[in-house]
Write an enzyme that holds these catalytic residues in place. Structure first.
Site, mmCIF file in Angstrom:
data_model
loop_
_atom_site.group_PDB
_atom_site.id
_atom_site.type_symbol
_atom_site.label_atom_id
_atom_site.label_comp_id
_atom_site.label_asym_id
_atom_site.label_seq_id
_atom_site.Cartn_x
_atom_site.Cartn_y
_atom_site.Cartn_z
ATOM 1 N N ILE A 179 -16.928 11.939 -32.590
ATOM 2 C CA ILE A 179 -16.314 11.979 -31.260
ATOM 3 C C ILE A 179 -15.451 10.743 -31.007
ATOM 4 O O ILE A 179 -15.957 9.626 -30.863
ATOM 5 C CB ILE A 179 -17.396 12.110 -30.168
ATOM 6 C CG1 ILE A 179 -18.315 13.300 -30.453
ATOM 7 C CG2 ILE A 179 -16.736 12.232 -28.795
ATOM 8 C CD1 ILE A 179 -17.594 14.631 -30.601
ATOM 9 N N GLU B 65 -2.988 19.677 -28.780
ATOM 10 C CA GLU B 65 -3.702 18.664 -29.571
ATOM 11 C C GLU B 65 -3.085 18.531 -30.960
ATOM 12 O O GLU B 65 -2.890 17.424 -31.475
ATOM 13 C CB GLU B 65 -5.181 19.026 -29.684
ATOM 14 C CG GLU B 65 -5.983 18.019 -30.507
ATOM 15 C CD GLU B 65 -7.461 18.362 -30.600
ATOM 16 O OE1 GLU B 65 -8.192 17.609 -31.260
ATOM 17 O OE2 GLU B 65 -7.877 19.396 -30.021
ATOM 18 N N GLN C 264 3.255 2.053 -52.833
ATOM 19 C CA GLN C 264 3.596 1.786 -54.231
ATOM 20 C C GLN C 264 4.704 0.742 -54.340
ATOM 21 O O GLN C 264 4.684 -0.108 -55.241
ATOM 22 C CB GLN C 264 4.034 3.085 -54.910
ATOM 23 C CG GLN C 264 4.266 2.959 -56.415
ATOM 24 C CD GLN C 264 2.972 2.814 -57.201
ATOM 25 O OE1 GLN C 264 1.896 3.121 -56.696
ATOM 26 N NE2 GLN C 264 3.089 2.353 -58.439
#
Length: 398
Positions: free
Chosen positions: A164, A249, A343
């Site tokens: 949560i 969301e 990288q």
């Protein structure tokens, strides 16, 4: 700077957006970045940063002014999400609070619920969380086991939630529960549960691979009495509400990915322009230029699609399929971009003191939360074959 170029090309970038962008950047630079190490050590941010964000009008941006919000459209929220991600800021769970919890209350809450919670959410005095996921139930929200037993004027809640966000600091959570468990009327409902309720307990914040400043924990409910007036929406319609709001969301996760990729590229351009090898800046090598060109191209393509999704959401027209595409594709792109950028930092990219290392650790979870990317592909496929599935369902019912 890359950010300036992208903002110029955003379809919603007005002068007002640019003014807010400057304020957000100052807020991040002056009041957040210097606290990152401390917050990571504590496993959570300070309550002060929530209240400061509220003072600046950066919480509940697209909530009407009558409830304490700024009354702007979602594109301003999108800008805030991207700017935070660009600098690798993940500790304060502002977006969950403002872009998920607040809209739940605005759309489905009673007037009393809106008046009680939204103004305090907008000031940062009240921190919120969303309790959906359970230990044995991830993306399959219909399989939750937390129960709410009807006792007349209140429910008695028992169960557990996990992973949560904002959980440990939360003052209030919207929690998914099963009502009428074991009967024909069994269904998912949503309850507004205050952390002060007796029997509501919080677990110790998890130690995670990344997002170390973000407090994430378990919530436990042991015979918690929740007044009936804390039911959000109608009883039994919780799953429908969640499915409707998940599009927003998932778009916020995609926007975080866009901002994070942009920040990674910008920091890598800066690093490779100053770091030398074989008596010249790393940026002079064709490999460096090609790798960053590939990353920038992918970012621009995704930025254009997410700008479109942002406009659709602002006009209440974003579909679940488009949100799933945005979440899936943007987070996959973000992971590849950060890997390529790390990288180019060489060994220093693996050092926690360098922002690219934090970005590398932080971005991985985006392909898991808000519905795994595998689930996103299932949802996209359902949209592609909607008519076929409807025909198959009709045949089964005859």
């Amino acid at each position: 700077m890359l950010q300036n170029v992208l903002l110029e090309r955003k379809i919603y970038a007005s002068e007002e957006h640019k003014m807010m962008q400057k304020m957000i950047r100052d807020f991040i630079k002056n009041e957040i970045l210097d606290h990152t190490d401390e917050w990571e050590k504590n496993g959570m941010v300070s309550r002060n940063i929530w209240e400061r964000a509220g003072e600046l009008g950066l919480l509940c941006i697209d909530i009407p002014e009558q409830y304490g919000g700024s009354g702007l459209d979602f594109s301003f929220s999108a800008l805030f999400i991207e700017e935070l991600a660009k600098e690798g800021v993940n500790g304060p769970g502002f977006s969950l609070h403002s872009d998920i919890i607040a809209p739940y209350l605005l759309k489905y809450g009673t007037e009393a619920q809106k008046q009680k919670y939204l103004p305090k959410m907008a000031t940062g005095q009240l921190i919120t969380a969303l309790g959906m996921t359970e230990p044995n139930c991830g993306s399959d929200l219909q399989a939750i086991k937390t129960t709410a037993v009807d006792k007349g004027d209140h429910y008695v809640v028992n169960g557990q939630k996990t992973f949560i966000t904002n959980g440990y600091m939360s003052d209030m959570s919207i929690v998914a529960v099963k009502t009428h468990h074991g009967t024909e009327k069994e269904a998912v409902s949503l309850l507004i549960m205050e952390s002060a309720f007796e029997g509501f307990e919080k677990g110790i914040p998890f130690k995670k691979i990344g997002m170390k400043a973000q407090d994430t924990c378990e919530l436990f409910f042991d015979n918690v009495k929740v007044p009936k007036e804390n039911l959000l929406g109608e009883e039994g319609l919780g799953f429908k509400i969640m499915m409707t709001e998940l599009a927003r969301e998932r778009l916020t996760v995609a926007l975080t990915a866009i901002g994070g990729a942009e920040g990674a590229i910008e920091k890598t351009i800066e690093y490779t322009s100053t770091r030398t090898a074989f008596k010249q800046p790393i940026a002079n090598f064709q490999n460096t230029q090609f790798k960053l060109a590939e990353c920038a191209a992918q970012l621009q393509v995704h930025q254009a699609f997410l700008d479109r999704c942002t406009r659709l959401l602002s006009n209440h027209k974003l579909t679940a399929e488009s949100a799933s595409i945005a979440k899936y594709s943007a987070t996959e792109m973000h992971g590849k971009v950060v890997d390529e950028c790390l990288q180019l930092f060489g060994g220093y990219g693996y050092m926690w003191d360098y922002p690219i290392a934090r970005m590398y650790a932080d971005n991985r979870v985006a392909r898991i939360y808000a519905g795994t990317n595998e689930i996103m592909k299932v949802l996209i496929a359902r949209g592609l074959f909607k008519e076929l599935f409807q025909e198959m369902k009709a045949k089964r019912n005859t």
